[in-house]
Each structure stands twice: as structure tokens, then as C-alpha cells.
Design a protein around this motif. Structure first.
Motif, PDB file in Angstrom:
ATOM      1  N   GLY A  20       0.769  -0.885   0.289  1.00 60.77           N
ATOM      2  CA  GLY A  20       0.142   0.163   0.044  1.00 60.77           C
ATOM      3  C   GLY A  20       0.825   1.237   0.025  1.00 60.77           C
ATOM      4  O   GLY A  20       0.303   1.973  -1.064  1.00 60.77           O
ATOM      5  N   GLY A  21       2.005   1.371   0.667  1.00 62.32           N
ATOM      6  CA  GLY A  21       2.435   2.441   1.004  1.00 62.32           C
ATOM      7  C   GLY A  21       3.190   2.213   0.008  1.00 62.32           C
ATOM      8  O   GLY A  21       3.722   3.680  -0.689  1.00 62.32           O
ATOM      9  N   VAL A  23       2.363   0.956  -3.463  1.00 58.46           N
ATOM     10  CA  VAL A  23       1.743   2.383  -3.992  1.00 58.46           C
ATOM     11  C   VAL A  23       1.261   3.723  -3.985  1.00 58.46           C
ATOM     12  O   VAL A  23       1.309   4.562  -5.250  1.00 58.46           O
ATOM     13  CB  VAL A  23      -0.194   1.287  -4.055  1.00 58.46           C
ATOM     14  CG1 VAL A  23      -1.131   1.718  -5.214  1.00 58.46           C
ATOM     15  CG2 VAL A  23       0.284   0.164  -5.296  1.00 58.46           C
ATOM     16  N   ALA A  24       0.632   4.352  -2.920  1.00 57.27           N
ATOM     17  CA  ALA A  24       0.942   5.847  -2.597  1.00 57.27           C
ATOM     18  C   ALA A  24       2.468   6.246  -3.069  1.00 57.27           C
ATOM     19  O   ALA A  24       1.442   7.569  -3.614  1.00 57.27           O
ATOM     20  CB  ALA A  24       0.060   5.906  -0.931  1.00 57.27           C
ATOM     21  N   PHE A  25       3.298   5.819  -2.743  1.00 58.65           N
ATOM     22  CA  PHE A  25       3.977   6.811  -3.131  1.00 58.65           C
ATOM     23  C   PHE A  25       4.031   6.619  -4.810  1.00 58.65           C
ATOM     24  O   PHE A  25       4.530   8.313  -5.276  1.00 58.65           O
ATOM     25  CB  PHE A  25       5.381   5.708  -2.479  1.00 58.65           C
ATOM     26  CG  PHE A  25       6.727   6.532  -3.126  1.00 58.65           C
ATOM     27  CD1 PHE A  25       7.664   7.360  -2.675  1.00 58.65           C
ATOM     28  CD2 PHE A  25       7.849   5.823  -4.531  1.00 58.65           C
ATOM     29  CE1 PHE A  25       8.830   7.685  -2.869  1.00 58.65           C
ATOM     30  CE2 PHE A  25       8.401   5.572  -4.949  1.00 58.65           C
ATOM     31  CZ  PHE A  25       9.307   7.538  -4.173  1.00 58.65           C
ATOM     32  N   PHE A  27       1.936   6.763  -6.631  1.00 55.59           N
ATOM     33  CA  PHE A  27       0.980   7.598  -7.412  1.00 55.59           C
ATOM     34  C   PHE A  27       1.398   9.180  -6.921  1.00 55.59           C
ATOM     35  O   PHE A  27       1.223  10.063  -7.470  1.00 55.59           O
ATOM     36  CB  PHE A  27       0.035   6.868  -6.901  1.00 55.59           C
ATOM     37  CG  PHE A  27      -1.075   6.258  -7.597  1.00 55.59           C
ATOM     38  CD1 PHE A  27      -2.550   6.494  -8.211  1.00 55.59           C
ATOM     39  CD2 PHE A  27      -0.377   4.962  -7.224  1.00 55.59           C
ATOM     40  CE1 PHE A  27      -2.410   5.738  -9.624  1.00 55.59           C
ATOM     41  CE2 PHE A  27      -1.630   4.133  -8.456  1.00 55.59           C
ATOM     42  CZ  PHE A  27      -2.263   4.564  -9.712  1.00 55.59           C
ATOM     43  N   SER A  28       2.123   9.459  -5.593  1.00 57.04           N
ATOM     44  CA  SER A  28       2.275  10.815  -5.543  1.00 57.04           C
ATOM     45  C   SER A  28       3.448  11.198  -6.376  1.00 57.04           C
ATOM     46  O   SER A  28       3.583  12.650  -6.550  1.00 57.04           O
ATOM     47  CB  SER A  28       3.178  10.433  -4.102  1.00 57.04           C
ATOM     48  OG  SER A  28       4.049  10.583  -3.809  1.00 57.04           O
ATOM     49  N   LYS A  29       4.622  10.066  -6.963  1.00 57.24           N
ATOM     50  CA  LYS A  29       5.257  10.924  -7.465  1.00 57.24           C
ATOM     51  C   LYS A  29       4.429  11.189  -9.300  1.00 57.24           C
ATOM     52  O   LYS A  29       5.572  11.746 -10.012  1.00 57.24           O
ATOM     53  CB  LYS A  29       6.107   9.372  -7.733  1.00 57.24           C
ATOM     54  CG  LYS A  29       7.017   9.619  -6.410  1.00 57.24           C
ATOM     55  CD  LYS A  29       8.100  10.908  -6.381  1.00 57.24           C
ATOM     56  CE  LYS A  29       8.638  11.137  -4.884  1.00 57.24           C
ATOM     57  NZ  LYS A  29       9.645  12.237  -4.414  1.00 57.24           N
TER      58      LYS A  29
END
Ligand code: HEC
Ligand code: HEC
Length: 326
Positions: A20-21, A23-25, A27-29
Motif C-alpha cells: 500500500g505504501g 502504491v501510494a508513493f 501515485f504521489s510521484k
């Protein structure tokens, strides 16, 4: 037994958190930005400068081939200098990349961008909004004068209102973008000339082949995901997905003067010029033949002279059209 269940439970929780971390990373990039200096380039209306710009845009720099949709390619091939409304699709393993509209339309084109923003994109690979550009354009070491000529010419094109889709990256593409895509700027150790005068020397040929016509960018094997060079310069073997027929790829040939595997080893200058002038023979070829046909004799002589100075590399590249490696 109880401890085993506990270990499994915690392993699962950690795994979910890590994935999850990540994937979130990723997307944030997707909206990461970079900075680069703005080149001191300003468009002008001088007719000699515009003529140079027009020659580069529809000839050696082949902006026209990439920044026009597929249905306009026939008009370009017949020599029409149509405005560059964008919308050409590159189907890549990382997703779909479209070329932007580079006519002066203020909403859908480059009308609202400054000369310096456009110059920065081309030289430093940093888009007008700070995003890193995919390294498909080779103009990082274009001379100040040529950069000015190109931008000056774009400014006086008739504006065309044409909305082009944004890039459509798949998950692999998003990961690659987050972790590996950074702006590519001028080549280390190579000066950016203020001005360069065209002549038939190998030195001018090197400038054209590396930083204008992108002979090196296509005739060297590259990683299709990142654009990184993975083969020896000019030894060919780069299989590019066909933009005309899904499932096919076109392989560039070896342009180094290797006696056995170099495509043009036994071509003299005249044969080389005649071949480029003849244009596309292999219908699916991705080479911008329609644009290169319009290059001057001096430019073609210079490129030929430069290719003859390359270090021979023995590398068989096989047939030009292949099924897309899956
Ligand atoms: C090989 C194809 C190709 C050629 C040749 C090419 N372009 Fe591009 N260009 C692209 C693609 C693809 C993009 C989008 C890149 C991205 O979004 O990462 C782009 C983006 C741009 C942008 C937008 C930059 C930004 O800030 O968003 C400008 C301006 C541009 N090109 C101008 C030109 C000019 C001028 C030339 C000729 C001197 C040229 N291009 C030649 C494929 C090409
Ligand atoms: C967009 C990619 C691309 C660019 C840019 C490009 N080439 Fe090519 N080239 C190819 C591919 C693919 C082939 C093989 C298909 C064909 O022969 O058309 C090829 C083939 C050739 C051939 C062999 C033609 C034949 O009849 O056997 C020569 C010569 C050549 N390129 C020279 C150049 C030179 C010189 C430049 C720069 C001025 C250049 N190429 C730029 C992709 C490219």
C-alpha cells in the motif's frame, strides 16, 4: 500453532502496508516536478531566422512528423508545411504517449507559454510545468541560434485548436515514471554552441546526427521503458513498436562502418544521398524519411562524413520488421 498464526497475521499486515505504501508513493510521484534554468532565447521575426526555423522543423529536426496526427502524414510527405497540431500516438510498453499541439493556439497549443519555457523543455527536458519529459526529442545541445530559429518559426504558425489526450501510463509506466524518469539535459562534456554554420564537415554532421536529426537516438539500442541507451552508439538493433500496425516493431540498422554488419559500409557519398532522397521503401519504417528527403545536400554530406568516422561495431540487426516481442 498460536504463534504461527500470529506470525502469519503480522506478515500479512506488514505486506499490505508495504505494498500500500509503495502504491501510494508511486501515485504521489506522478506530479513530481524539477527545476532547470531558462535559456536566454527570444523569438524574432527576421526572415532569414524564420527560413532556418522552417527548414529545421519540416526537415532534419522532423518536429513535423511527430507533432502531426497520423492522418496528416500524407500531406507532409507531399511537402506541405501544415501547422503542427499534435496528437500523434506512441504506443509504448509503459502506456500511450501523445505529442502535444505546438501551434500558437492559447488554449490547446503553446500560445500561453513563454519562449524561455519552450526553450527549457527542448534543452533541459523539463516541461513548462516542471514535469520531466520522456527523452524522445534529441535537441539538448541545439545551438542558441537554431533553438531561436525553431521557436521563432513555431510562433508564426497559424494557430489550430486541437485538444490532445494527456499521457496514459499503465501501472508499470507509473512505477517507471516515479522511480526512473528524470529530465535529460545537455550531454556532459559537449559544448552548446551559440551559433553553428552549416557545412559538409564531419563536425557539423555530428551535430546534426546527434542533436538534430536523432540518427543516434534511433540507431542505438535503448530501453523502451526509460529511453536509456543500452547499446553501442550507432550499432542499431533498437526495436521500436510500430505506430502504424499494432503487434509489429521496426528494427534500426547498424550505421557504423563495420565491413560485415554495417548497413552503409560500402555505400559512397552519392549512394547515401540518393538513398535518403528516395524516401521510405519499407512501408512500416519509423524513420522520418518524408522529412529527411527535404534535407540539403550539404547536410547529407556532413552526416555521411560523420558516420564514416565512427568506430566500427560488429552487430547483426536482422530483418527490419518483426513481431513485437511480448
Ligand atoms: C520523435 C518524436 C518527436 C520529435 C521529432 C519532436 N517531438 Fe516534441 N514532443 C514529442 C513528445 C512525445 C512530447 C511529449 C513528451 C512528454 O510529455 O514527456 C513532445 C513534447 C514537446 C513540447 C512540449 C514540452 C512541454 O513543456 O510540455 C514541445 C514544445 C515540443 N515537443 C516541441 C518540439 C519541436 C519544436 C520539435 C522540433 C524541433 C519537436 N518537438 C520534435 C515528440 C517529438
Ligand atoms: C525514428 C527513428 C529513426 C531515425 C530518427 C533515423 N532512423 Fe534510420 N532507420 C530507422 C529504421 C527503423 C530503419 C530500418 C527500416 C528502413 O530501412 O527504413 C532505418 C534505416 C536506415 C538506413 C538504411 C536504409 C536502407 O535502405 O537500408 C539508413 C541509411 C539510415 N536509416 C540512416 C539514418 C540517418 C542518417 C539518420 C539521421 C539523419 C536516421 N537514419 C535517423 C529508424 C530511424
Amino acid at each position: 500453532m498460536r504463534t504461527l498464526v500470529k506470525i502469519l497475521k503480522w506478515t500479512l499486515i506488514v505486506l499490505v502496508l508495504v505494498i500500500g505504501g509503495f502504491v501510494a508513493f508511486v501515485f504521489s510521484k506522478q506530479s513530481k516536478t524539477y527545476d532547470a534554468e531558462y535559456p536566454d532565447i527570444t523569438a524574432v521575426q527576421d526572415s532569414a531566422v524564420l527560413a532556418r526555423g522552417e527548414y529545421l522543423v519540416y526537415g532534419p529536426a522532423h518536429c513535423s512528423g511527430c507533432h502531426s496526427p497520423i492522418e496528416k502524414q500524407a500531406a507532409l510527405a507531399s511537402g506541405e508545411h501544415i501547422p503542427l497540431q499534435g496528437g500523434f500516438l506512441f504506443p509504448l510498453p509503459i502506456g500511450n504517449l501523445y505529442t502535444p499541439n505546438i501551434t500558437p493556439d492559447p488554449e490547446t497549443g503553446i500560445g500561453k507559454l513563454t519562449d524561455q519555457q519552450i526553450a527549457r523543455s527542448l534543452r533541459y527536458g523539463v516541461g513548462f510545468d516542471g514535469r520531466p519529459l520522456f527523452d524522445v526529442m534529441p535537441f539538448h545541445n541545439l545551438s542558441d541560434e537554431d533553438l531561436q530559429a525553431v521557436i521563432s518559426y513555431l510562433r508564426q504558425m497559424p494557430p489550430v485548436k486541437n485538444v490532445v489526450p494527456k499521457k496514459e501510463l499503465n501501472f508499470l509506466g507509473k512505477v517507471v515514471y516515479a522511480l526512473l524518469i528524470e529530465p535529460i539535459g545537455p550531454e556532459a562534456g559537449v559544448d552548446i554552441p551559440k551559433k553553428i554554420t552549416p557545412d559538409s564537415s564531419a563536425k557539423y554532421g555530428e551535430y546534426l546526427a546527434n542533436y538534430v536529426a536523432n540518427c543516434r537516438g534511433c540507431h542505438t539500442n535503448r530501453d523502451l521503458k526509460t529511453g536509456a541507451y543500452i547499446g553501442e552508439y550507432y550499432s542499431g538493433g533498437f526495436a521500436m513498436p510500430s505506430t502504424m500496425q499494432p503487434g509489429k516493431a521496426v528494427v534500426s540498422c547498424n550505421l557504423t562502418p563495420d565491413p560485415e554488419t554495417g548497413r552503409i559500409f560500402d555505400w559512397d557519398e552519392q549512394k547515401f544521398i540518393e538513398r535518403i532522397r528516395k524516401g521510405r521503401i519499407i512501408p512500416l519504417s519509423e524513420m522520418p524519411w518524408d522529412q529527411f528527403q527535404q534535407m540539403s545536400d550539404t547536410d547529407l554530406k556532413a552526416i555521411y562524413a560523420y558516420l564514416k568516422t565512427l568506430k566500427p561495431v560488429k552487430k547483426e540487426t536482422g530483418t527490419a520488421v518483426i513481431d513485437l516481442p511480448s
